[in-house]
Scaffold this active site. Structure first.
Site, PDB file in Angstrom:
ATOM      1  N   ALA A 114       9.237  10.818  13.875  1.00 26.88           N
ATOM      2  CA  ALA A 114       9.554   9.416  14.148  1.00 26.88           C
ATOM      3  C   ALA A 114       9.990   8.747  12.851  1.00 26.88           C
ATOM      4  O   ALA A 114       9.833   9.324  11.766  1.00 26.88           O
ATOM      5  CB  ALA A 114       8.326   8.711  14.716  1.00 26.88           C
ATOM      6  N   LYS A 115      10.533   7.589  12.945  1.00 18.17           N
ATOM      7  CA  LYS A 115      10.897   6.826  11.743  1.00 18.17           C
ATOM      8  C   LYS A 115      11.109   5.382  12.144  1.00 18.17           C
ATOM      9  O   LYS A 115      11.444   5.090  13.301  1.00 18.17           O
ATOM     10  CB  LYS A 115      12.187   7.383  11.138  1.00 18.17           C
ATOM     11  CG  LYS A 115      12.358   7.097   9.664  1.00 18.17           C
ATOM     12  CD  LYS A 115      11.549   8.043   8.788  1.00 18.17           C
ATOM     13  CE  LYS A 115      11.716   7.716   7.326  1.00 18.17           C
ATOM     14  NZ  LYS A 115      11.136   8.768   6.474  1.00 18.17           N
TER      15      LYS A 115
END
Ligand code: NAD
Length: 425
Positions: A114-115
């Site tokens: 994720a980011k």
């Protein structure tokens, strides 16, 4: 902010999402990945865009745009940093999320990728505004984050203080303290020993393994490091500790070089005093571009993306390139270095020590049981050594470069997990 990470994607270069797709495609081809699986893994699972108001110092309201992307959560909750920068884009955050999926898979930690990011210029904002922005952004992405769901961490221009605000905001919404919702926190609120040096320490463990594989003696090995921040300064110090000869280091102001080597601990003290490594006594000045091409045994890019490309890869003299930074080498340069027999330790493997100790932080928070630094370093070593050798075995087996091999290991693990879980419903 107290510390800021200046590493950003250079938008004059290729679109990061297209690079991420190309790298994934190379590994998928090599693995003869089933087309259905390929279609699943090529996309991001969740892409949240948020627009939210923040009241600024002059009383005016400014609307900011932010993102939280989960590329894939098949192997566990999403994991990845949050970046504050004026040039943050959806495609950049998507690419970074995909890279996190592969990074977590290649070191075998039970996370997906994720980011997050907010389009803002933190250097133009007060601490108070940053805190307000962080708390509102946290509220907006609370749809996705949580200790069992998606665990943010610091990235460019965010730090332990930002994580403290996120943890506090999330905890206020829950009504109890949820330490494990973010990593990279201050020690006083559930942070981990050893997190500061973790990226560099992990990189150095992979360099030790690479040297063993190549029959290179690290005692006296000539080391050049680009960037003298968290990843770069600790890498230089750890290589010096191992008996390496650090010939050159740099920061945004330029580089310093002495063919006889110098003590990076003293450079660190000098930089703290003067604000830069440049001017350190007994060294001559080199540009960042010249530094990359210096005659050395080990080159550690530890600054920003896109430093090694078609233009300079033919003149790289190092025998090992250890990517402490994310994305320092272009796909074209990868091919040139491979043809020149340069041994490249790819970013998703080389700098995975950071996320590995983040994982240890999360485990400690969930258990409310905290480990000593020696335990953390020993466990980090075990993870990095095993991961390096998994990738090396793959590269030997398929006669591919280490980046392709790292992607193959990672993509295979995520594909296998997806296949085992099956497609719902
Ligand atoms: P940092 O901000 O602490 O340090 C960056 C260093 O690079 C600074 O010394 C800065 O002066 C220098 N720099 C910036 N622009 C430069 C340029 N154009 N030329 C030369 N030097 C330049 O950041 P960091 O945390 O050390 O991150 C560095 C790289 O490592 C980034 O690519 C980051 O994504 C990657 N990384 C860091 C971690 C971590 O835990 N810190 C983990 C994984 C990957």
């Amino acid at each position: 902010m107290a510390t800021s990470k200046s590493a950003v994607i250079d938008h004059t270069q290729r679109d990061p999402w297209s690079i991420a797709q190309e790298q994934f495609g190379i590994a998928a081809d090599r693995l003869h990945l089933d087309p259905n699986m390929r279609a699943i893994l090529a996309e991001c699972q969740r892409e949240l865009t948020v627009h939210f108001p923040v009241r600024m110092a002059d009383g005016a309201v400014k609307v900011f745009t932010g993102y939280r992307i989960q590329h894939n959560t098949t192997r566990g909750p999403g994991k990845g940093g949050i970046r504050y920068h004026p040039s943050v884009t959806l495609n950049e955050v998507k690419a970074l999320a995909m890279w996190m999926t592969w990074k977590c898979a290649v070191v075998g930690i039970p996370y997906g990728g994720a980011k997050g990011g907010v389009v803002c210029d933190p250097k133009m904002m007060s601490q108070q505004q940053l805190e307000t922005l962080t708390r509102r952004y946290t509220t907006e992405i609370a749809l996705l984050i949580g200790p069992e769901r998606d665990i943010p961490a610091p990235d460019v221009n965010t730090n332990a203080q930002t994580m403290a605000w996120i943890m506090d905001t999330y905890s206020m919404h829950q009504g109890y303290t949820a330490l494990a919702v973010v990593t990279g926190k201050p020690l006083s609120i559930g942070g981990s020993e050893g997190r500061n040096e973790a990226t560099a320490r992990g990189a150095v463990y992979t360099i030790i393994e690479a040297a063993k594989h190549l029959g290179m003696d690290l005692e006296g090995a000539r080391v050049v490091v680009q960037g003298f921040g968290n990843a770069g300064s600790f890498s230089a110090k750890l290589m010096h500790e191992l008996g390496g000869k650090v010939l050159a280091v740099s920061d945004t102001s330029g580089g310093i070089f002495n063919p006889k080597g110098f003590d990076p601990n003293k450079v660190d003290a000098y930089k703290r005093e003067t604000g830069s490594v440049v001017g350190f006594p007994g060294t001559e000045r080199v540009t960042n571009a010249e530094l990359i091409e210096l005659d050395c045994d080990i080159l550690i890019p530890a600054a920003i993306e896109n430093q090694i490309g078609e233009h300079n890869a033919p003149r790289i003299k190092a025998k090992i390139v250890a990517e402490a930074a994310n994305g320092p080498t272009s796909p074209e340069a990868d091919r040139i270095l491979f043809d020149k027999d340069v041994f490249l330790i790819p970013d998703i493997l080389c700098n995975a020590g950071g996320v590995t100790v983040s994982y240890f932080e999360w485990v400690q928070d969930l258990q409310n049981l905290f480990w000593r630094e020696a335990t953390i370093n020993a466990r980090l070593k075990e993870v990095m050594v095993k991961s390096f050798n998994d990738v090396l075995d793959m590269s030997k087996k398929h006669k591919v470069d280490m980046r392709t091999a790292a992607y193959m290991v990672a993509v295979h693990r995520v594909a296998e997990a997806t296949l085992t879980r099956g497609i719902y419903p």
